[in-house]
Design an enzyme around this catalytic site. Structure first.
Site, mmCIF file in Angstrom:
data_model
loop_
_atom_site.group_PDB
_atom_site.id
_atom_site.type_symbol
_atom_site.label_atom_id
_atom_site.label_comp_id
_atom_site.label_asym_id
_atom_site.label_seq_id
_atom_site.Cartn_x
_atom_site.Cartn_y
_atom_site.Cartn_z
ATOM 1 N N ASP A 1 53.897 39.244 73.366
ATOM 2 C CA ASP A 1 53.349 38.389 74.425
ATOM 3 C C ASP A 1 54.220 37.152 74.633
ATOM 4 O O ASP A 1 54.833 36.653 73.686
ATOM 5 C CB ASP A 1 51.915 37.979 74.043
ATOM 6 N N HIS B 1 60.842 39.302 80.999
ATOM 7 C CA HIS B 1 60.697 40.680 80.512
ATOM 8 C C HIS B 1 62.057 41.237 80.080
ATOM 9 O O HIS B 1 62.147 41.968 79.088
ATOM 10 C CB HIS B 1 60.081 41.564 81.596
ATOM 11 N N LEU C 1 62.978 55.975 61.306
ATOM 12 C CA LEU C 1 61.963 55.052 61.853
ATOM 13 C C LEU C 1 61.265 55.757 63.010
ATOM 14 O O LEU C 1 61.923 56.319 63.881
ATOM 15 C CB LEU C 1 62.644 53.770 62.378
HETATM 16 C C1 FPP Z 1 53.555 40.392 77.803
HETATM 17 O O1 FPP Z 1 54.060 39.132 78.204
HETATM 18 C C2 FPP Z 1 54.578 41.411 77.958
HETATM 19 C C3 FPP Z 1 54.486 42.504 78.761
HETATM 20 C C4 FPP Z 1 53.296 42.801 79.588
HETATM 21 C C5 FPP Z 1 55.582 43.468 78.890
HETATM 22 C C6 FPP Z 1 56.321 43.804 77.630
HETATM 23 C C7 FPP Z 1 57.630 44.354 77.984
HETATM 24 C C8 FPP Z 1 58.790 44.096 77.338
HETATM 25 C C9 FPP Z 1 58.887 43.306 76.088
HETATM 26 C C10 FPP Z 1 60.041 44.555 77.915
HETATM 27 C C11 FPP Z 1 60.535 45.916 77.699
HETATM 28 C C12 FPP Z 1 59.934 46.757 76.673
HETATM 29 C C13 FPP Z 1 60.487 47.919 76.245
HETATM 30 C C14 FPP Z 1 59.752 48.742 75.244
HETATM 31 C C15 FPP Z 1 61.793 48.396 76.726
HETATM 32 P P1 FPP Z 1 53.376 38.401 79.441
HETATM 33 O O2 FPP Z 1 54.097 38.811 80.674
HETATM 34 O O3 FPP Z 1 51.909 38.652 79.447
HETATM 35 O O4 FPP Z 1 53.689 36.891 79.100
HETATM 36 P P2 FPP Z 1 52.781 35.621 79.447
HETATM 37 O O5 FPP Z 1 51.544 35.734 78.587
HETATM 38 O O6 FPP Z 1 53.659 34.488 79.043
HETATM 39 O O7 FPP Z 1 52.513 35.659 80.920
#
Ligand code: FPP
Length: 251
Positions: free
Chosen positions: A17, A34, A128
């Site tokens: 997050d 992201h 893994l």
């Molecule tokens: C949450 O942060 C994150 C996500 C909804 C997306 C997670 C994706 C990645 C880490 C990128 C790619 C992943 C892979 C497996 C290739 P948020 O957007 O909710 O952050 P915020 O709480 O600050 O708004």
């Protein structure tokens, strides 16, 4: 799967997050966060390989994330597609088995095809297990397990009185992996957010204010050090644990 090593989780589950806030703090579009988050995924995989952690489950996209602005969902899909194209050969070379849990049918045919190809290519790897939870929800996971058992009952292969925790446990996602020992959530919120609800029953929880794109080996090591100092009792007493009564990990 090998046996447990003291102080080292066999299975690590992570809610990544804080990507959006990481970008907003830099006055950049959320998609930049992201992208930086995708780099942090590699840091985490490297860490697991170095420490001999057997399984890593990452919450990449929840079933609720489809409700985000179209532009953000589109950017995330592009990111997943690129990551699948770019990373799978290297993961395969390093002995990583890749698989996906969640509602696969909601993704585009292009993404689904790459998910299947990644799973097929890496199926024999055992160093893994990397599990990507994509369009995943813990309640949905439990509901699909209940449906599978109901179908068994309807077909006359299972009696309702035989539905117990072990039967459910065989039908939820990750049934072939040890349950997560350690759960990490970045970004400062202290909640599980519909991730692996069944599987996290006795998992140790660890939270950090750090935003996911800033994740590094030192922070992951802090989580492991904290984990190593905890007493896991699985509902038993300290005295029982001291006398080796750790077999009952599901009670
Ligand atoms: C949450 O942060 C994150 C996500 C909804 C997306 C997670 C994706 C990645 C880490 C990128 C790619 C992943 C892979 C497996 C290739 P948020 O957007 O909710 O952050 P915020 O709480 O600050 O708004």
């Amino acid at each position: 799967m090998s046996t447990a090593r003291p102080g080292i989780p066999r299975h690590l589950a992570v809610i990544m997050d804080g990507n959006g806030r990481w970008a907003e703090r830099r006055r950049r579009p959320r998609v930049i966060g992201h992208r930086a988050g995708a780099r942090a995924v590699n840091v985490c995989i490297d860490f697991c390989l170095e420490r001999g952690i057997e399984a890593l489950t990452l919450f990449a996209f929840s079933s609720e994330n489809w409700g985000r602005p179209e532009e953000e969902v589109g950017a995330l899909m592009k990111l997943f597609l690129n990551a699948l194209d770019r990373e799978v050969d290297e993961l395969d070379r390093r002995g990583v088995r890749v698989r996906f849990i969640g509602e696969r049918e909601r993704f585009s045919p292009a993404i689904r095809q790459r998910m299947e190809a990644a799973e097929a290519q890496t199926r024999a790897n055992a160093r893994l297990s990397l599990v990507i939870a994509a369009s995943y929800g813990g309640r949905q996971d439990i509901a699909q397990a209940a449906r599978a058992l109901a179908a068994e009952v309807a077909a006359g292969r299972l009696r309702p009185e035989d539905i117990d925790e072990a039967a459910m446990g065989r039908c939820v996602a990750l049934a072939d992996l040890p349950p997560p020992d350690l759960f990490i959530r970045t970004g400062g919120d202290h909640r599980v957010s519909n991730f692996l609800l069944w599987q996290l029953a006795y998992t140790e929880l660890w939270f950090t204010e750090l935003l996911w794109p800033d994740m590094d080996a030192a922070t992951l090591q802090r989580a492991l050090d904290d984990y190593a100092g905890r007493e896991r009792r699985f509902g038993l007493t300290s005295a029982q644990i001291a006398h080796g009564a750790t077999e009952n990990t599901s009670a």
